[in-house]
Design a protein around this motif. Structure first.
Motif, PDB file in Angstrom:
ATOM      1  N   GLY A  38       0.789  -1.229   0.000  1.00 60.09           N
ATOM      2  CA  GLY A  38       0.000   0.000   0.000  1.00 60.09           C
ATOM      3  C   GLY A  38       0.820   1.277   0.000  1.00 60.09           C
ATOM      4  O   GLY A  38       0.270   2.372   0.085  1.00 60.09           O
ATOM      5  N   ARG A  39       2.127   1.177  -0.115  1.00 57.06           N
ATOM      6  CA  ARG A  39       2.987   2.362  -0.111  1.00 57.06           C
ATOM      7  C   ARG A  39       3.103   2.991  -1.493  1.00 57.06           C
ATOM      8  O   ARG A  39       3.361   4.174  -1.632  1.00 57.06           O
ATOM      9  N   ASP A  51       4.500   6.611  -0.574  1.00 58.76           N
ATOM     10  CA  ASP A  51       4.620   7.116   0.794  1.00 58.76           C
ATOM     11  C   ASP A  51       6.014   6.816   1.311  1.00 58.76           C
ATOM     12  O   ASP A  51       6.310   5.703   1.749  1.00 58.76           O
ATOM     13  N   SER A  52       6.892   7.828   1.252  1.00 60.59           N
ATOM     14  CA  SER A  52       8.272   7.693   1.687  1.00 60.59           C
ATOM     15  C   SER A  52       8.354   7.826   3.202  1.00 60.59           C
ATOM     16  O   SER A  52       7.636   8.620   3.798  1.00 60.59           O
ATOM     17  N   GLU A  53       9.233   7.067   3.804  1.00 62.87           N
ATOM     18  CA  GLU A  53       9.415   7.147   5.253  1.00 62.87           C
ATOM     19  C   GLU A  53      10.035   8.485   5.662  1.00 62.87           C
ATOM     20  O   GLU A  53       9.759   8.984   6.741  1.00 62.87           O
ATOM     21  N   ASN A  54      10.849   9.063   4.807  1.00 56.98           N
ATOM     22  CA  ASN A  54      11.593  10.276   5.165  1.00 56.98           C
ATOM     23  C   ASN A  54      11.103  11.556   4.507  1.00 56.98           C
ATOM     24  O   ASN A  54      11.364  12.637   5.003  1.00 56.98           O
ATOM     25  N   ILE A  73      11.851   4.120  -2.810  1.00 58.10           N
ATOM     26  CA  ILE A  73      11.461   4.418  -4.175  1.00 58.10           C
ATOM     27  C   ILE A  73      11.457   5.928  -4.355  1.00 58.10           C
ATOM     28  O   ILE A  73      11.135   6.671  -3.436  1.00 58.10           O
ATOM     29  N   ASP A  74      11.838   6.370  -5.544  1.00 61.44           N
ATOM     30  CA  ASP A  74      11.810   7.788  -5.893  1.00 61.44           C
ATOM     31  C   ASP A  74      11.306   7.866  -7.333  1.00 61.44           C
ATOM     32  O   ASP A  74      11.182   6.858  -8.017  1.00 61.44           O
ATOM     33  N   PHE A  75      11.043   9.072  -7.793  1.00 58.40           N
ATOM     34  CA  PHE A  75      10.593   9.288  -9.158  1.00 58.40           C
ATOM     35  C   PHE A  75      11.520  10.285  -9.839  1.00 58.40           C
ATOM     36  O   PHE A  75      12.107  11.148  -9.192  1.00 58.40           O
ATOM     37  N   CYS A  76      11.635  10.169 -11.151  1.00 54.93           N
ATOM     38  CA  CYS A  76      12.476  11.076 -11.926  1.00 54.93           C
ATOM     39  C   CYS A  76      11.775  11.341 -13.254  1.00 54.93           C
ATOM     40  O   CYS A  76      11.307  10.399 -13.911  1.00 54.93           O
TER      41      CYS A  76
END
Length: 92
Positions: A38-39, A51-54, A73-76
Motif C-alpha cells: 500500500g505504499r 509514501d516515503s518514510e523520510n 522508491i523515488d521518481f524522476c
C-alpha cells in the motif's frame, strides 16, 4: 569553499507508461511488493504516488521513471533521467 562529489550508485528503474500505452516491461518484484504493502499506488493523474518514510508522499506523472535504490522508491522525470542516469550492462 569545499567541493563534494556524489559517488555513483546503481539503481533499478521502471518507466511509467504514457496514457493509453502499455508498459514496455512487466513491473518488477520490488514495485509489486510496494504496491501490495500500500505504499506505492496509481494516482489520479495516471502516474504513481509513494509514501516515503523520510520525505512524505511523492508523486509522479505518466512517462516518469520509478527508481529503486534497494531501500526507497523515488521518481524522476524523463529529461532528468536521461541527463543523470546511464544504463549499466550486468555481467553474465
Amino acid at each position: 569553499m569545499k567541493l563534494y562529489e556524489r559517488k555513483s550508485y546503481r539503481v533499478r528503474v521502471w518507466q511509467i507508461p504514457l496514457w493509453g500505452q502499455a508498459a514496455a516491461e512487466t513491473p518488477p518484484d520490488w514495485m509489486v511488493q510496494s504496491m501490495q504493502e500500500g505504499r506505492l499506488r496509481v494516482n489520479s493523474r495516471g502516474g504513481m504516488s509513494y509514501d516515503s518514510e523520510n520525505r512524505g508522499t511523492l508523486h509522479s506523472i505518466p512517462g516518469d521513471w520509478v527508481i529503486y535504490d534497494g531501500h526507497e522508491i523515488d521518481f524522476c522525470d524523463r529529461e532528468s533521467f536521461i541527463e543523470f542516469y546511464a544504463e549499466v550492462q550486468e555481467a553474465a
